[in-house]
Enzyme design. Sequence first.
Site, PDB file in Angstrom:
ATOM      1  N   VAL A 110       6.010  -4.857 -11.825  1.00 36.16           N
ATOM      2  CA  VAL A 110       7.451  -4.827 -11.773  1.00 36.16           C
ATOM      3  C   VAL A 110       7.892  -3.863 -10.698  1.00 36.16           C
ATOM      4  O   VAL A 110       6.981  -3.018 -10.239  1.00 36.16           O
ATOM      5  CB  VAL A 110       8.078  -4.619 -13.131  1.00 36.16           C
ATOM      6  CG1 VAL A 110       7.606  -5.734 -14.208  1.00 36.16           C
ATOM      7  CG2 VAL A 110       7.566  -3.186 -13.545  1.00 36.16           C
ATOM      8  N   LYS A 129      -4.133   4.080  -3.236  1.00 40.53           N
ATOM      9  CA  LYS A 129      -3.379   2.926  -2.780  1.00 40.53           C
ATOM     10  C   LYS A 129      -1.941   3.503  -1.625  1.00 40.53           C
ATOM     11  O   LYS A 129      -1.852   2.900  -0.756  1.00 40.53           O
ATOM     12  CB  LYS A 129      -2.595   2.049  -3.882  1.00 40.53           C
ATOM     13  CG  LYS A 129      -1.536   1.046  -3.219  1.00 40.53           C
ATOM     14  CD  LYS A 129      -2.397  -0.098  -2.551  1.00 40.53           C
ATOM     15  CE  LYS A 129      -1.481  -1.172  -2.107  1.00 40.53           C
ATOM     16  NZ  LYS A 129      -0.179  -1.414  -1.816  1.00 40.53           N
ATOM     17  N   ARG A 131       3.693  35.807  15.879  1.00 50.55           N
ATOM     18  CA  ARG A 131       4.101  35.944  14.711  1.00 50.55           C
ATOM     19  C   ARG A 131       3.837  37.406  14.132  1.00 50.55           C
ATOM     20  O   ARG A 131       4.837  37.827  13.671  1.00 50.55           O
ATOM     21  CB  ARG A 131       3.339  35.166  13.522  1.00 50.55           C
ATOM     22  CG  ARG A 131       3.609  33.574  13.696  1.00 50.55           C
ATOM     23  CD  ARG A 131       2.473  32.872  12.593  1.00 50.55           C
ATOM     24  NE  ARG A 131       3.117  33.025  11.384  1.00 50.55           N
ATOM     25  CZ  ARG A 131       1.985  33.674  10.634  1.00 50.55           C
ATOM     26  NH1 ARG A 131       0.764  34.123  10.805  1.00 50.55           N
ATOM     27  NH2 ARG A 131       2.687  33.712   9.121  1.00 50.55           N
ATOM     28  N   HIS A 186      -3.770   4.222   1.455  1.00 53.05           N
ATOM     29  CA  HIS A 186      -4.057   2.991   2.014  1.00 53.05           C
ATOM     30  C   HIS A 186      -2.757   2.347   2.835  1.00 53.05           C
ATOM     31  O   HIS A 186      -2.810   1.890   3.759  1.00 53.05           O
ATOM     32  CB  HIS A 186      -4.497   1.889   1.071  1.00 53.05           C
ATOM     33  CG  HIS A 186      -4.277   0.418   1.289  1.00 53.05           C
ATOM     34  ND1 HIS A 186      -3.132  -0.178   1.372  1.00 53.05           N
ATOM     35  CD2 HIS A 186      -5.268  -0.520   1.460  1.00 53.05           C
ATOM     36  CE1 HIS A 186      -3.383  -1.365   1.966  1.00 53.05           C
ATOM     37  NE2 HIS A 186      -4.589  -1.627   1.986  1.00 53.05           N
ATOM     38  N   ASN A 187      -1.604   2.638   2.277  1.00 56.63           N
ATOM     39  CA  ASN A 187      -0.205   2.157   2.704  1.00 56.63           C
ATOM     40  C   ASN A 187      -0.054   3.051   4.139  1.00 56.63           C
ATOM     41  O   ASN A 187       0.430   2.347   5.046  1.00 56.63           O
ATOM     42  CB  ASN A 187       0.851   2.169   1.765  1.00 56.63           C
ATOM     43  CG  ASN A 187       0.748   0.841   0.873  1.00 56.63           C
ATOM     44  OD1 ASN A 187      -0.476   0.438   0.715  1.00 56.63           O
ATOM     45  ND2 ASN A 187       2.034   0.390   0.266  1.00 56.63           N
ATOM     46  N   GLU A 246      -2.070   1.731   6.553  1.00 57.55           N
ATOM     47  CA  GLU A 246      -1.526   0.376   7.181  1.00 57.55           C
ATOM     48  C   GLU A 246      -0.350   0.693   8.018  1.00 57.55           C
ATOM     49  O   GLU A 246      -0.284   0.029   8.962  1.00 57.55           O
ATOM     50  CB  GLU A 246      -0.799  -0.141   5.552  1.00 57.55           C
ATOM     51  CG  GLU A 246      -0.172  -1.449   5.906  1.00 57.55           C
ATOM     52  CD  GLU A 246       0.556  -1.756   4.418  1.00 57.55           C
ATOM     53  OE1 GLU A 246      -0.481  -2.142   3.503  1.00 57.55           O
ATOM     54  OE2 GLU A 246       1.484  -2.109   4.265  1.00 57.55           O
ATOM     55  N   SER A 276      -3.500  -4.500  -3.450  1.00 55.93           N
ATOM     56  CA  SER A 276      -3.236  -4.828  -2.202  1.00 55.93           C
ATOM     57  C   SER A 276      -3.575  -6.199  -1.691  1.00 55.93           C
ATOM     58  O   SER A 276      -4.653  -6.887  -2.212  1.00 55.93           O
ATOM     59  CB  SER A 276      -3.949  -3.832  -1.045  1.00 55.93           C
ATOM     60  OG  SER A 276      -3.582  -4.113   0.183  1.00 55.93           O
ATOM     61  N   GLY A 277      -2.941  -6.942  -0.956  1.00 57.61           N
ATOM     62  CA  GLY A 277      -3.245  -8.213  -0.404  1.00 57.61           C
ATOM     63  C   GLY A 277      -2.101  -9.018  -0.093  1.00 57.61           C
ATOM     64  O   GLY A 277      -2.238 -10.383  -0.010  1.00 57.61           O
TER      65      GLY A 277
HETATM   66  C1  6PG Z   1      -0.281  -4.195   0.282  1.00 58.39           C
HETATM   67  C2  6PG Z   1       0.953  -3.636   0.832  1.00 58.39           C
HETATM   68  C3  6PG Z   1       2.351  -3.686  -0.069  1.00 58.39           C
HETATM   69  C4  6PG Z   1       3.532  -3.052   0.583  1.00 58.39           C
HETATM   70  C5  6PG Z   1       3.878  -3.775   1.856  1.00 58.39           C
HETATM   71  C6  6PG Z   1       5.469  -3.357   2.395  1.00 58.39           C
HETATM   72  O1  6PG Z   1      -1.278  -3.322   0.324  1.00 58.39           O
HETATM   73  O2  6PG Z   1      -0.236  -5.432  -0.172  1.00 58.39           O
HETATM   74  O3  6PG Z   1       0.813  -2.272   1.192  1.00 58.39           O
HETATM   75  O4  6PG Z   1       1.960  -2.962  -1.095  1.00 58.39           O
HETATM   76  O5  6PG Z   1       4.383  -2.967  -0.377  1.00 58.39           O
HETATM   77  O6  6PG Z   1       3.232  -3.300   2.676  1.00 58.39           O
HETATM   78  O7  6PG Z   1       5.555  -1.941   2.583  1.00 58.39           O
HETATM   79  P1  6PG Z   1       6.623  -1.440   3.471  1.00 58.39           P
HETATM   80  O8  6PG Z   1       7.908  -2.295   2.964  1.00 58.39           O
HETATM   81  O9  6PG Z   1       6.843   0.021   2.985  1.00 58.39           O
HETATM   82  O10 6PG Z   1       6.386  -1.546   4.699  1.00 58.39           O
END
Ligand code: 6PG
Length: 469
Positions: free
Chosen positions: A76, A184, A446, A187-188, A191, A130-131
């Site tokens: 959710v 995670k 400083r 990871h993002n 990304e 993720s995926g």
């Molecule tokens: C994943 C992605 C996912 C994420 C989208 C959108 O690993 O499947 O990271 O979890 O929600 O990539 O992220 P943004 O809306 O912040 O770009």
Amino acid sequence: MTNNYDFGLVGLGVMGRNFILNVADNGFTAFGNDLDEEKVSALIEEGDDPNKVNASTDAKTFVAALSAPRKIMLLVPAGKIVDSVIESLLPLLDEGDIIIDGGNSFFTDTDRREAYLKEKGINFFGAGVSGGAKGARLGPSIMPGGSKDAYQHVKPIFEAVSAKYKGEPCVAYLGPKSAGNYVKMVHNGIEYGLMQLTSEIYDLLKKAGKLTNGELHKTYAEWNQGRLQSFLVEITSEIFAQKDDLTGGDLVDMILDKAKQKGTGKWTSQNAMDLGIPVPTIDIAVSMREISALKAERTKADELYDRPMPEEVMKSALVDKGEQALYFAFIMTYAQGMHQLADASKEYGYELDLGEIAKIWRAGCIIRAALLADITEAYKSEPGLQNLLLSTSFVEKVKGTVNAARELVSYGATNGIPLPGLANALTYFDAYTSQRLPLNLIQAQRDYFGSHTYERTDREGIFHTEWQT
Ligand code: 6PG
């Protein structure tokens, strides 16, 4: 109806529906729950056999249908909804049951929920998944954190449904409390960095090399056959080939250049600041989404300022340099993210195994890439590695590509093409690999204006100078 379904899932949106069908495909029985009647019926229909996949809008029916200890995954939206679903389930659960939050929850929320539920005898997992929708259906990368003992109940299901890299499941128990959500989140962040870099190189190839979308499609497809092989490079190639249903032109050219975000990249950056770990490529990727959102202001400013006409560059040379620079900057981005994980592990007591994390990112997730096999090896052979740049196995990869990054960054600066991700990756490299930086001057300043003291290069201790004015 039987009451021994193996797995329960709350939230039958796109991710939830796909995930539960994946569970059923792998021989487990699964029961779904959603307030939306239509989603419940759609799942029962798609599941085909209600003895294998069933669902209900009623929480009591749902909970009663699950075998002990109940394994209930929530897919959710992150935030308050997670808390309200937990509250609605709580009176129906028994001690030892397991709740798994599969969304992108903020890690401190996971810590809070884990502590709260522990008092009530319920095991709580924060598990990054993720995926996207396809991954959820066919095999995602899963990043669970929580109680190690309770994980044994979830493990067979997660290992079966996860993506496989050469037969190895892309899931592993990562650590206690919010370790899974934290991993995670980073990871993002990675990304975001990789996406920013791929888009910068696209800009450069288009503006300096005058590559058409057809040529861009081919270029990224070719790159995806080599060391840049990755999900993001692969889909980038496919994006350039997509036609627009409305105009018949290329869809990529019709998409507004304002990138949205849901927060995980920003959280990565914010938390890296808190930890004192530099992740500049991720920071700038977040900032670029913010700059992109200022479309009206950008348009006004564009009229006020001139920019150089990009000097045309031979396509083949540019493509070659682009490949090298992208590879270099990808390495820097992973290096920054892994560095953050190493530090967070100490700070939050996650006891992360970075080799194991790189390993479960090799397939299924958005940042999957050939490079992750090398990163896995680097961390497996040197578990205490502080930064990927210190791994001997990465030295040649970086040395062989850094000059292309230098050339492109300088070309971009001279020709008015913004390459902030690439520039930051390069600056990070140059700074991280400098034995001496000019920050001695900052310490002097400083001390000059605030008596903040300084350390010396030649002797131990804390020093202060009465600076001459
Ligand atoms: C994943 C992605 C996912 C994420 C989208 C959108 O690993 O499947 O990271 O979890 O929600 O990539 O992220 P943004 O809306 O912040 O770009």
